[in-house]
Design a protein around this motif. Structure first.
Motif, PDB file in Angstrom:
ATOM      1  N   SER A 197       0.747  -0.757   0.367  1.00 37.69           N
ATOM      2  CA  SER A 197       0.096  -0.122   0.159  1.00 37.69           C
ATOM      3  C   SER A 197       0.893   1.140  -0.529  1.00 37.69           C
ATOM      4  O   SER A 197       1.134   2.498  -0.678  1.00 37.69           O
ATOM      5  CB  SER A 197      -0.607   0.199   1.538  1.00 37.69           C
ATOM      6  OG  SER A 197      -1.738   1.239   1.245  1.00 37.69           O
TER       7      SER A 197
ATOM      8  N   ALA B  46       2.137   2.124  -3.116  1.00 39.88           N
ATOM      9  CA  ALA B  46       0.968   2.040  -4.482  1.00 39.88           C
ATOM     10  C   ALA B  46       0.807   3.633  -4.454  1.00 39.88           C
ATOM     11  O   ALA B  46       0.288   4.143  -5.347  1.00 39.88           O
ATOM     12  CB  ALA B  46      -0.711   1.576  -4.342  1.00 39.88           C
ATOM     13  N   ASP B  47       0.515   4.673  -3.310  1.00 42.65           N
ATOM     14  CA  ASP B  47      -0.148   5.741  -2.988  1.00 42.65           C
ATOM     15  C   ASP B  47       1.314   6.563  -2.453  1.00 42.65           C
ATOM     16  O   ASP B  47       0.762   7.988  -2.839  1.00 42.65           O
ATOM     17  CB  ASP B  47      -1.038   5.863  -2.578  1.00 42.65           C
ATOM     18  CG  ASP B  47      -1.564   5.496  -1.306  1.00 42.65           C
ATOM     19  OD1 ASP B  47      -0.240   4.668  -0.081  1.00 42.65           O
ATOM     20  OD2 ASP B  47      -2.700   5.063  -0.873  1.00 42.65           O
TER      21      ASP B  47
ATOM     22  N   ARG C   7      -7.579   4.882   2.059  1.00 45.72           N
ATOM     23  CA  ARG C   7      -6.040   4.208   1.096  1.00 45.72           C
ATOM     24  C   ARG C   7      -6.735   2.496   0.869  1.00 45.72           C
ATOM     25  O   ARG C   7      -7.511   2.312   0.681  1.00 45.72           O
ATOM     26  CB  ARG C   7      -4.434   3.464   1.795  1.00 45.72           C
ATOM     27  CG  ARG C   7      -4.682   5.366   2.508  1.00 45.72           C
ATOM     28  CD  ARG C   7      -2.862   5.479   3.703  1.00 45.72           C
ATOM     29  NE  ARG C   7      -1.986   4.712   2.218  1.00 45.72           N
ATOM     30  CZ  ARG C   7      -0.780   4.063   2.913  1.00 45.72           C
ATOM     31  NH1 ARG C   7      -0.889   3.908   3.805  1.00 45.72           N
ATOM     32  NH2 ARG C   7      -0.113   3.689   2.176  1.00 45.72           N
ATOM     33  N   PRO C   8      -5.799   2.960  -0.988  1.00 43.18           N
ATOM     34  CA  PRO C   8      -6.287   1.426  -1.327  1.00 43.18           C
ATOM     35  C   PRO C   8      -6.165   0.444  -0.530  1.00 43.18           C
ATOM     36  O   PRO C   8      -5.293  -0.046   0.323  1.00 43.18           O
ATOM     37  CB  PRO C   8      -5.021   1.487  -2.438  1.00 43.18           C
ATOM     38  CG  PRO C   8      -4.576   2.312  -2.726  1.00 43.18           C
ATOM     39  CD  PRO C   8      -5.198   3.146  -1.218  1.00 43.18           C
TER      40      PRO C   8
END
Length: 516
Positions: A188, A191-192, A341-342
């Motif tokens: 995670s 990812a972001d 968040r994802p």
């Protein structure tokens, strides 16, 4: 997957790539992989077994990362300890976690020795003339141990990290983070927050035993070059020079550190052309100060929100949101904690755990792959916090129609000063032991530099004269509390505001103090 493989995989792909630089010392990914294997094997030969807890009390240095990954590889459970802990703090955490070993450095050895950890295996890193009886040198263990792979098979729910966090009683509780959870957090993160690779340079200027440790997992997973400042104190001018000279591309900082950097830059242009991402969190950030930071450094900031129970993985305020605010669009979002968040679900729930409508105030609750397994040896606290499939954070907030979360207050009386958690109950207990104190309430008061400052509101005994009392109370706290827990401000009052049930109204106290 054993998260220790994050290092193994990077070492296989980029064996000669620099892994860590600390002053004039630098090691490659292959060397880091071999050293962590040797440390894991060495600790195993000393009797540390899979599933055992291992405390780590070090300032930021290469051996701290070696200790982390050695524990992961061998299936030990890491128990990070704040390098500013007192001996009493260390004793509590070691006893509560039933740790069988403590890895420390030359700076932390006196604290570990003062904790009087009977029968404990102690390993010391760094230059030290003489180690205590029964203790071993970190490098001696590595020099004599097998460097072949030490990675053991683990299940997703095998413990990897006990992240000690706050509680309503003020006594820290160990949030159980597993290999599966840490793997999710790392993915995670990439990812972001910081989508980095082997071309990146990561600066670790915040404690690796806290949020920066998760940044280190992401950096290691992508073979980034990790820079650790040689000075354990945060010198903003030195940090700016290091970011510039090492061509740092990303870092994790607490708002206090960012404010210090802004003040150090002043009216000059910082000239940090390689810096693309500054992840921040862990403490309140006054929107006016964040706007000033954006004007100084540009839209390089990414905010995250997440407790130790869902480590740094609840919401994110993206660099795009920061850039929009810098351009004058939706400035109000700088006061938010961002969106989910994802792979994480964030909702505002009411007292009956039903989802509230946009902008209604309730408890911020989280579910997803980063949520802890539970609290170590605290089934009742686990059941209270993990209810109906949700982690109940104890934070009050609202969510707007676009999904942006705005934190309003903490249900728990925890203060975040300079990125460190301070438990009001613990400070109150120390002050209540002074003969001049009849009543005391400790709150966090908004501060530009520290986010919040620990403030003690005191009713004195028998109309006692308060002249010189502040100095006495400061000395009293110095003997009982770690430096970051000590009150920076004292207020003497005739009585504490209370509700009909006798509970001190801390929100009212904070409001009064914020106006003075």
């Amino acid at each position: 997957m054993n998260v220790g493989r994050l290092l193994t995989n990077s070492a296989r792909q980029f064996p000669d790539h620099p892994a860590i630089t600390w002053g004039n010392r630098s090691i490659t990914y292959a060397e880091l992989d071999h050293r962590t294997n040797a440390l894991a094997h060495g600790l195993s030969l000393m009797g540390v077994a899979k599933g055992d807890r291992v405390g780590v009390l070090m300032r930021n240095r290469p051996e701290l990362l070696e200790a982390m990954f050695a524990c992961f590889k061998a299936g030990f459970c890491l128990v990070p300890l704040n390098s500013r802990f007192t001996p009493e703090d260390v004793a509590y955490h070691v006893e509560d976690s039933s740790a069988v070993a403590v890895l420390t450095d030359s700076d932390g050895l006196s604290v570990v020795s003062g904790a009087r950890l009977a029968g404990m295996t102690v390993v010391v890193a760094g230059d030290i003339d003489e180690v205590p009886d029964g203790a071993l040198r970190h490098d001696d263990i590595i020099a004599g141990a097998d460097t072949s792979s030490a990675v053991v098979d683990v299940e997703r729910d095998d413990l990897a990290w006990l992240f000690y966090t706050s509680g309503t009683t003020g006594r820290p509780k160990g949030a159980m983070l597993t290999h599966g959870i840490l793997g999710f957090v790392t993915a995670s993160w990439l990812a972001d927050l910081t989508p980095i690779d082997e071309r990146d340079v990561t600066l670790h200027a915040a404690p690796l035993t806290h949020g920066a440790g998760f940044h280190a997992l992401a950096a290691t997973a992508r073979a980034a070059h990790q820079i650790i400042p040689i000075d354990s104190s945060f010198d903003p001018l030195a940090i700016l020079d290091l970011i510039r000279s090492a061509r740092v591309t990303n870092t994790w900082l607490v708002p206090t550190q960012i404010v210090m950097l802004v003040d150090a830059v002043g009216d000059r242009h910082p000239e940090l052309g390689d810096l693309r991402c500054v992840v921040y969190g862990g403490a309140p950030f006054v929107p006016a100060d964040l706007r000033q930071a954006l004007q100084t450094f540009g839209p390089v900031f990414v905010q995250l929100f997440g407790q130790g129970e869902t480590p740094m993985t609840a919401t994110v305020l993206s660099s795009r949101d920061h850039a929009s605010a810098l351009a004058g669009d939706r400035l109000e979002r700088l006061a938010s904690a961002g969106v989910a968040r994802p792979g994480t679900d964030v909702r505002i729930l009411g007292d009956d755990d039903t989802e509230l409508a946009p902008d209604e105030v309730g408890e911020v609750c989280v579910r997803g792959g980063a949520v802890m397994l539970g609290y170590w040896n605290r089934p009742e606290a686990t059941a209270e916090t993990l209810r109906n499939g949700w982690l109940h954070t104890g934070d009050l907030g609202r969510m707007d129609e676009y999904g942006y979360v705005y934190l309003l207050d903490r249900a728990k009386d925890m203060i975040i000063s300079g990125g460190s958690n301070v438990y009001a109950v613990e400070v109150e207990a120390a002050l209540a032991d002074h003969p001049a104190v009849r009543e005391v309430a400790v709150v966090g008061v908004t501060d530009r530099t520290w986010g919040e400052v620990v403030t003690a509101v005191i009713v004195v005994n028998d109309d006692r004269d308060t002249d010189g009392l502040e100095a006495q109370l400061s000395a009293h706290c110095s003997a009982r509390l770690a430096g970051y827990k000590r009150p920076r401000r004292f207020a003497f009052v005739d009585g504490l505001p209370r509700n009909a049930y006798g509970k001190v109204l801390k929100r009212e106290l904070r409001a009064r103090l914020d106006q003075t």
